[in-house]
Design a protein around this motif. Structure first.
Motif, PDB file in Angstrom:
ATOM      1  N   SER A 122     -63.220  12.064  21.927  1.00 46.66           N
ATOM      2  CA  SER A 122     -62.307  13.236  21.621  1.00 46.66           C
ATOM      3  C   SER A 122     -62.249  14.279  22.829  1.00 46.66           C
ATOM      4  N   GLY A 123     -62.965  14.265  23.617  1.00 46.95           N
ATOM      5  CA  GLY A 123     -63.053  15.566  24.751  1.00 46.95           C
ATOM      6  C   GLY A 123     -63.203  16.864  24.346  1.00 46.95           C
ATOM      7  N   LYS A 124     -63.878  16.857  22.870  1.00 52.74           N
ATOM      8  CA  LYS A 124     -64.258  18.299  22.453  1.00 52.74           C
ATOM      9  C   LYS A 124     -65.469  18.748  23.013  1.00 52.74           C
ATOM     10  N   ALA A 125     -65.540  20.215  22.901  1.00 51.07           N
ATOM     11  CA  ALA A 125     -66.974  20.978  23.275  1.00 51.07           C
ATOM     12  C   ALA A 125     -68.096  20.290  22.507  1.00 51.07           C
ATOM     13  N   ARG A 126     -68.870  20.184  23.131  1.00 51.05           N
ATOM     14  CA  ARG A 126     -70.220  19.512  22.522  1.00 51.05           C
ATOM     15  C   ARG A 126     -70.645  20.324  21.109  1.00 51.05           C
ATOM     16  N   LYS A 127     -70.427  21.747  21.092  1.00 48.36           N
ATOM     17  CA  LYS A 127     -70.832  22.591  20.106  1.00 48.36           C
ATOM     18  C   LYS A 127     -69.888  22.190  18.871  1.00 48.36           C
ATOM     19  N   HIS A 128     -68.680  21.790  19.254  1.00 48.56           N
ATOM     20  CA  HIS A 128     -67.656  21.613  18.047  1.00 48.56           C
ATOM     21  C   HIS A 128     -68.012  19.866  17.540  1.00 48.56           C
ATOM     22  N   ALA A 129     -68.607  19.289  18.321  1.00 52.89           N
ATOM     23  CA  ALA A 129     -68.862  17.712  17.989  1.00 52.89           C
ATOM     24  C   ALA A 129     -70.162  18.073  17.157  1.00 52.89           C
ATOM     25  N   PHE A 130     -71.026  18.749  17.492  1.00 52.41           N
ATOM     26  CA  PHE A 130     -72.297  19.188  16.569  1.00 52.41           C
ATOM     27  C   PHE A 130     -71.820  19.358  15.268  1.00 52.41           C
ATOM     28  N   ASP A 131     -70.658  19.756  14.858  1.00 48.72           N
ATOM     29  CA  ASP A 131     -70.526  19.883  13.650  1.00 48.72           C
ATOM     30  C   ASP A 131     -70.290  18.773  12.636  1.00 48.72           C
ATOM     31  N   GLU A 132     -70.055  17.616  13.353  1.00 49.54           N
ATOM     32  CA  GLU A 132     -69.727  16.333  12.513  1.00 49.54           C
ATOM     33  C   GLU A 132     -70.731  15.871  12.125  1.00 49.54           C
ATOM     34  N   PRO A 133     -72.035  15.451  12.965  1.00 47.70           N
ATOM     35  CA  PRO A 133     -73.182  14.790  11.987  1.00 47.70           C
ATOM     36  C   PRO A 133     -73.530  15.895  10.987  1.00 47.70           C
ATOM     37  N   MET A 134     -73.590  17.228  11.267  1.00 48.92           N
ATOM     38  CA  MET A 134     -73.924  18.238  10.299  1.00 48.92           C
ATOM     39  C   MET A 134     -73.264  18.005   8.969  1.00 48.92           C
ATOM     40  N   HIS A 135     -71.757  17.890   9.040  1.00 52.71           N
ATOM     41  CA  HIS A 135     -71.221  17.816   7.830  1.00 52.71           C
ATOM     42  C   HIS A 135     -71.501  16.416   7.078  1.00 52.71           C
ATOM     43  N   ILE A 136     -71.549  15.349   7.780  1.00 52.63           N
ATOM     44  CA  ILE A 136     -71.899  14.024   7.196  1.00 52.63           C
ATOM     45  C   ILE A 136     -73.203  14.350   6.428  1.00 52.63           C
ATOM     46  N   ALA A 137     -74.186  14.776   7.079  1.00 47.72           N
ATOM     47  CA  ALA A 137     -75.585  15.069   6.489  1.00 47.72           C
ATOM     48  C   ALA A 137     -75.337  15.771   5.104  1.00 47.72           C
ATOM     49  N   LEU A 138     -74.351  16.985   5.317  1.00 47.92           N
ATOM     50  CA  LEU A 138     -74.369  17.675   3.975  1.00 47.92           C
ATOM     51  C   LEU A 138     -73.839  17.000   3.099  1.00 47.92           C
ATOM     52  N   THR A 139     -72.776  16.336   3.345  1.00 51.54           N
ATOM     53  CA  THR A 139     -71.970  15.490   2.401  1.00 51.54           C
ATOM     54  C   THR A 139     -72.931  14.486   1.819  1.00 51.54           C
ATOM     55  N   ALA A 140     -73.773  13.591   2.487  1.00 48.74           N
ATOM     56  CA  ALA A 140     -74.537  12.508   2.007  1.00 48.74           C
ATOM     57  C   ALA A 140     -75.554  13.116   0.890  1.00 48.74           C
ATOM     58  N   ARG A 141     -76.242  14.431   1.372  1.00 48.76           N
ATOM     59  CA  ARG A 141     -77.342  14.922   0.734  1.00 48.76           C
ATOM     60  C   ARG A 141     -76.541  15.520  -0.588  1.00 48.76           C
ATOM     61  N   TYR A 142     -75.498  16.052  -0.654  1.00 46.22           N
ATOM     62  CA  TYR A 142     -74.757  16.713  -1.859  1.00 46.22           C
ATOM     63  C   TYR A 142     -74.750  15.771  -2.610  1.00 46.22           C
ATOM     64  N   TYR A 143     -73.947  14.697  -2.427  1.00 44.55           N
ATOM     65  CA  TYR A 143     -73.538  13.776  -3.416  1.00 44.55           C
ATOM     66  C   TYR A 143     -74.594  12.767  -4.034  1.00 44.55           C
ATOM     67  N   ALA A 144     -75.602  12.539  -2.974  1.00 43.48           N
ATOM     68  CA  ALA A 144     -76.882  11.858  -3.679  1.00 43.48           C
ATOM     69  C   ALA A 144     -77.554  12.726  -4.508  1.00 43.48           C
ATOM     70  N   ARG A 145     -77.901  14.220  -4.376  1.00 43.66           N
ATOM     71  CA  ARG A 145     -78.506  14.891  -5.324  1.00 43.66           C
ATOM     72  C   ARG A 145     -77.767  15.232  -6.643  1.00 43.66           C
ATOM     73  N   THR A 146     -76.332  15.061  -6.634  1.00 48.98           N
ATOM     74  CA  THR A 146     -75.442  15.446  -7.803  1.00 48.98           C
ATOM     75  C   THR A 146     -74.932  13.897  -8.288  1.00 48.98           C
ATOM     76  N   ALA A 147     -75.320  12.993  -7.887  1.00 54.41           N
ATOM     77  CA  ALA A 147     -74.972  11.558  -8.364  1.00 54.41           C
ATOM     78  C   ALA A 147     -74.780  11.765  -9.868  1.00 54.41           C
ATOM     79  N   ARG A 148     -75.858  11.852 -10.796  1.00 51.46           N
ATOM     80  CA  ARG A 148     -75.591  11.886 -12.236  1.00 51.46           C
ATOM     81  C   ARG A 148     -75.109  12.895 -12.880  1.00 51.46           C
ATOM     82  N   GLN A 149     -74.974  14.066 -12.187  1.00 48.46           N
ATOM     83  CA  GLN A 149     -74.117  15.258 -12.792  1.00 48.46           C
ATOM     84  C   GLN A 149     -72.553  14.645 -12.607  1.00 48.46           C
TER      85      GLN A 149
END
Length: 542
Positions: A122-149
């Protein structure tokens, strides 16, 4: 604006030293390991024997050759996915959630590799690329923890208390088609699909042609986390060719991209009577109120306008500043913008990276040149920087933009923001609501209650107070999406997973039936039911 070293340097991960490219900087002689690329690209469902070359925006050098899929390959991908989904739907919710938690850890453990690949593509700055794995980790954890809800059978009121039991099940739709964009190639390739998998669906995805490798790495990590291989199918090729094939076979479509393409997808879904969620374009407003903290607002405005070089659907392109603070704010905003470090590099420390392609650069140049030719003033930036990278464009602030200029109402999707004065806050809200879009907005004020009240009058799907876009986007429990021409449906939160399910009501009736009993006449039955309705009202029952 200070320049960063434009030469990509290896930071660990899938890199090898290769031959120098004589048409570009001869020092930029690092490439992706061929076996690594081959391991990723073999995940594409392709029998055509054809490939498409992808170049890195860091220096324009060839990056990979991506196998191309045909209509028959799309059909095969759906066949595999449907077979896998039948077995997957019987896997327990707890087991599915456990796989998401394993993905969470894998993404964090492998973040350097993920970020390297994102920057290369993508050519983006590394600090902006860092946002992406963070967002996926957040998403995975959120839905795993709230699956039954979100997915457990939900008890509802029965018409006869104690004798009518009603539950609503969440039944998976089947195979979800996901068409994802290039601007956040890892996040957008995975974040919409994770709740689809948790809900019991399979996925067929077509990532953007410019950023296939990041998406394919995501597919690899899903398999390493324990998800069945055939559950997540990847096809590659032009959207105009493969998009209709996906829409024609999927049970639900999730699309992120332009409004024009989103309308075509919506039409295709309507013809088949299937649902879709569409996150589309934006011309997002940021409001700096008279009581804003000027320094905090100037810092936030830089991120709001120039994160990922403005190639972010929720970034700001229109800024409205109160008269009382306009001059002071603009002075500090311009100073911060001019102090940004620019470059096309794998290193940390760059404030803004490159645009992704010549096409994107051309669009930004066209908007700025049109505005300047018609009288707009450039307060900062305003030109391309080929000395830093083939597609680098300076972060640009324009003043005096008028409705006859292209950038006034058309989305630029680059590092360009237009700044306007306002005196009356009601007028500022009305101007923020001008146009056809309604994705994201931002308000800076030290009076949180007043800003939240103002937010209710802004026609955008998300509004951030004293923040650009991160507060809503990183709050996975809250819905994210657009109003008006910015789309329909929502990702994240309950809406983000329920869109992939069909609600199924199951009612069990005990002892009595909904018809005359015990020799009762129809008339007597009607009187009994009427009395029952009056009684339920007196008891306060819904």
């Amino acid at each position: 604006m200070s320049a960063q070293n434009p030469v990509p340097e290896p930071t660990g991960g899938p890199l090898v030293e290769g031959p120098a490219d004589p048409e570009h900087d001869p020092r930029a002689s690092y490439a992706l390991e061929p076996d690594y690329v081959a391991a990723l690209t073999r995940r594409v469902v392709s029998t055509t024997g054809e490939t498409a070359q992808v170049d890195t925006p860091l220096n324009g050098a060839p990056l990979a050759h991506i196998p191309q899929s045909s209509a028959a390959d799309v059909a095969e991908a759906f066949t595999r996915a449907r077979k896998a989904q039948q077995a997957w739907s019987r896997v327990s919710l707890d087991d599915r959630a456990a796989m998401l938690l394993r993905l969470h850890d894998l993404v964090l453990d492998r973040q350097d590799e993920i970020i390297d690949l994102i920057v290369w593509e993508s050519g983006k700055a590394r600090k902006h690329a860092f946002d992406e794995p963070m967002h996926i980790a957040l998403t995975a954890r959120y839905y795993a923890r709230t699956a039954r809800q979100h997915l457990k059978a939900d008890r509802k009121l029965g018409v006869v208390p104690g004798l009518t039991r009603v539950e609503v099940n969440r039944v998976p739709k089947g195979v979800v088609g996901i068409i994802s964009p290039w601007n956040y190639p890892f996040t957008m390739a995975l974040c919409d699909g994770l709740p689809a998998l948790l809900a019991g669906n399979a996925v067929v995805t077509k990532p953007d042609a410019q950023t296939m490798l990041s998406a394919l790495l995501g597919a690899q990590l899903l398999e390493e986390a324990g998800f069945p291989a055939d559950l997540w199918q990847v096809v590659a090729g032009p959207g105009a060719d493969l998009g209709p094939e996906i829409v024609g076979r999927a049970d639900y479509i999730c699309f992120t991209g332009s409004t024009a393409t989103g309308k075509l997808i919506a039409q295709g879904c309507a013809d088949r009577l299937i649902g879709c969620s569409l996150e589309l374009g934006g011309k997002n407003p940021i409001l700096i109120l008279r009581d804003a903290d000027i320094d905090k607002a100037a810092e936030g405005a830089v991120r709001a306008a120039f994160s990922n070089a403005g190639q972010l659907c929720v970034s700001m392109e229109r800024m409205f500043v109160a008269d009382q603070v306009y001059d002071r704010f603009v002075e500090r905003f311009v100073a911060r913008t001019e102090a940004m470090s620019l470059g096309a590099s794998l290193d940390w420390g760059t404030d803004m990276g490159s645009l992704i392609s010549q096409q994107q650069l051309d669009a930004v140049v066209r908007h700025v040149e049109d505005a300047v030719a018609k009288g707009a003033r450039v307060l900062a930036g305003g030109k391309a920087r080929p000395d830093l990278g083939p597609y680098v464009f300076e972060p640009t602030i324009l003043e005096g933009v008028s409705p006859d200029m292209t950038c006034f109402g058309e989305e630029t999707f680059g590092p360009v923001i237009s700044i306007y004065r306002f005196h009356d806050e009601a007028d500022a809200v009305a101007r923020a609501n001008d146009g056809e879009y309604g994705l994201n907005a931002s308000i800076y004020s030290q009076d949180g209650s007043r800003a939240r009240a103002m937010a209710r009058h802004i026609k955008c799907g998300t509004v951030n107070i004293n923040e650009a876009f991160g507060a809503t986007f990183a709050s996975i429990d809250s819905p994210m999406g657009g109003m008006r021409q910015s789309g329909m449906g929502r990702r994240q939160g309950a809406e983000g997973i329920h869109r992939y399910t069909e609600p199924q009501a199951v009612a069990t009736q005990r002892l009595i039936r909904f018809a005359p009993m015990f020799g009762m006449s129809d008339e007597a039955y009607g009187k009994v039911m009427t009395a029952n309705l009056r009684l339920m009202k007196k008891l306060g029952r819904a």
